[in-house]
Enzyme design. Structure first.
Site, mmCIF file in Angstrom:
data_model
loop_
_atom_site.group_PDB
_atom_site.id
_atom_site.type_symbol
_atom_site.label_atom_id
_atom_site.label_comp_id
_atom_site.label_asym_id
_atom_site.label_seq_id
_atom_site.Cartn_x
_atom_site.Cartn_y
_atom_site.Cartn_z
ATOM 1 N N GLY A 136 0.536 -1.780 0.275
ATOM 2 C CA GLY A 136 0.078 -0.202 -0.181
ATOM 3 C C GLY A 136 0.787 1.226 -0.411
ATOM 4 N N ARG A 137 0.495 2.341 0.343
ATOM 5 C CA ARG A 137 0.873 3.591 0.701
ATOM 6 C C ARG A 137 1.301 3.532 1.102
ATOM 7 N NH1 ARG A 137 -3.094 7.048 -0.174
ATOM 8 N NH2 ARG A 137 -1.777 8.401 1.168
ATOM 9 N N TYR B 105 5.186 -5.339 -6.528
ATOM 10 C CA TYR B 105 4.202 -4.434 -7.512
ATOM 11 C C TYR B 105 4.904 -4.145 -8.163
ATOM 12 C CZ TYR B 105 -0.041 -1.967 -9.754
ATOM 13 O OH TYR B 105 -0.668 -1.256 -10.013
ATOM 14 N N GLU C 165 5.928 3.656 1.389
ATOM 15 C CA GLU C 165 6.490 5.460 1.533
ATOM 16 C C GLU C 165 7.150 5.946 2.688
ATOM 17 O OE1 GLU C 165 3.344 7.153 -0.943
ATOM 18 O OE2 GLU C 165 3.671 6.159 -2.482
ATOM 19 N N CYS D 110 3.789 -5.865 -2.690
ATOM 20 C CA CYS D 110 3.225 -4.651 -3.090
ATOM 21 C C CYS D 110 4.682 -4.135 -2.678
ATOM 22 C CB CYS D 110 2.514 -4.695 -2.706
ATOM 23 S SG CYS D 110 1.363 -3.301 -4.270
#
Length: 191
Positions: A87-88, A137, A91, A117
């Site tokens: 997911g985010r 991903y 980051e 991912c």
């Protein structure tokens, strides 16, 4: 009872947080789901990433996922394995020195690690993918190569195992991803 550490955060992918957490609980592990700067009982907001025919995934609000352990109390030596969700969240989680230190510990001790991912962004930042073959991903593939790893493109339903590491491109790979992680942990499920 063996303990597993699961690192997540705000806007981690919903399925990639909840499904591994629940599956590992189901087979008898104590799972400590943690996020930097949060305590047991706090929640993270998740995001649902879906594949609907666009050039990339779409993102929708997910659930509030309640953390089961306090991040500041984590002692890596107490865990049999590590799960890094996508997911985010990766980051910004990869900017946390304690997260990076935890990841490095698991690789130095050759303990089982499962990442999927965008979670691979944490591994590349930790400098643990050099010389390894893994998946992620597709948009994260160039980071794997830059970090010295070999990016292997596989269908989203598959996973890649290299030593103590199992990776998958996204949540559709959960059956393969969790099965391979359980093998690395030495867990046997009989039918």
């Amino acid at each position: 009872m063996k303990k597993i550490l699961l690192i997540t955060g705000d806007f981690a992918e919903d399925y990639e947080t909840m499904v591994p957490y629940q599956m590992l609980l189901m087979v008898g592990y104590e799972v400590h789901a943690v996020c930097p700067d949060k305590k047991k009982g706090d929640s993270v907001k998740t995001a649902i990433h879906d594949f609907e025919g666009d050039q990339t995934y779409t993102e929708k609000p997910g659930h509030n996922f309640q953390l089961s352990y306090t991040f500041d109390e984590v002692k890596p030596e107490n865990y049999a394995g590590l799960v890094v969700v996508g997911g985010r969240a990766p980051e910004y989680l990869r900017l946390n020195k304690q997260v990076i230190g935890i990841v490095k510990y698991f690789f130095e001790k050759d303990l089982p690690v499962a990442a999927l991912c965008h979670g691979i962004q944490i591994l590349t930042t930790a400098g643990v993918v050099s010389g390894r073959t893994l998946t992620a991903y597709p948009a994260v593939g160039p980071e794997v190569t830059i970090a010295g790893g070999t990016y292997k493109e596989v269908p989203p339903t598959e996973s890649v195992v290299d030593g103590n590491l199992v990776t998958s491109p996204a949540w559709p790979g959960h059956p393969s991803f969790i099965r391979e992680f359980l093998k690395l942990l030495g867990t046997k499920i009989a039918l």
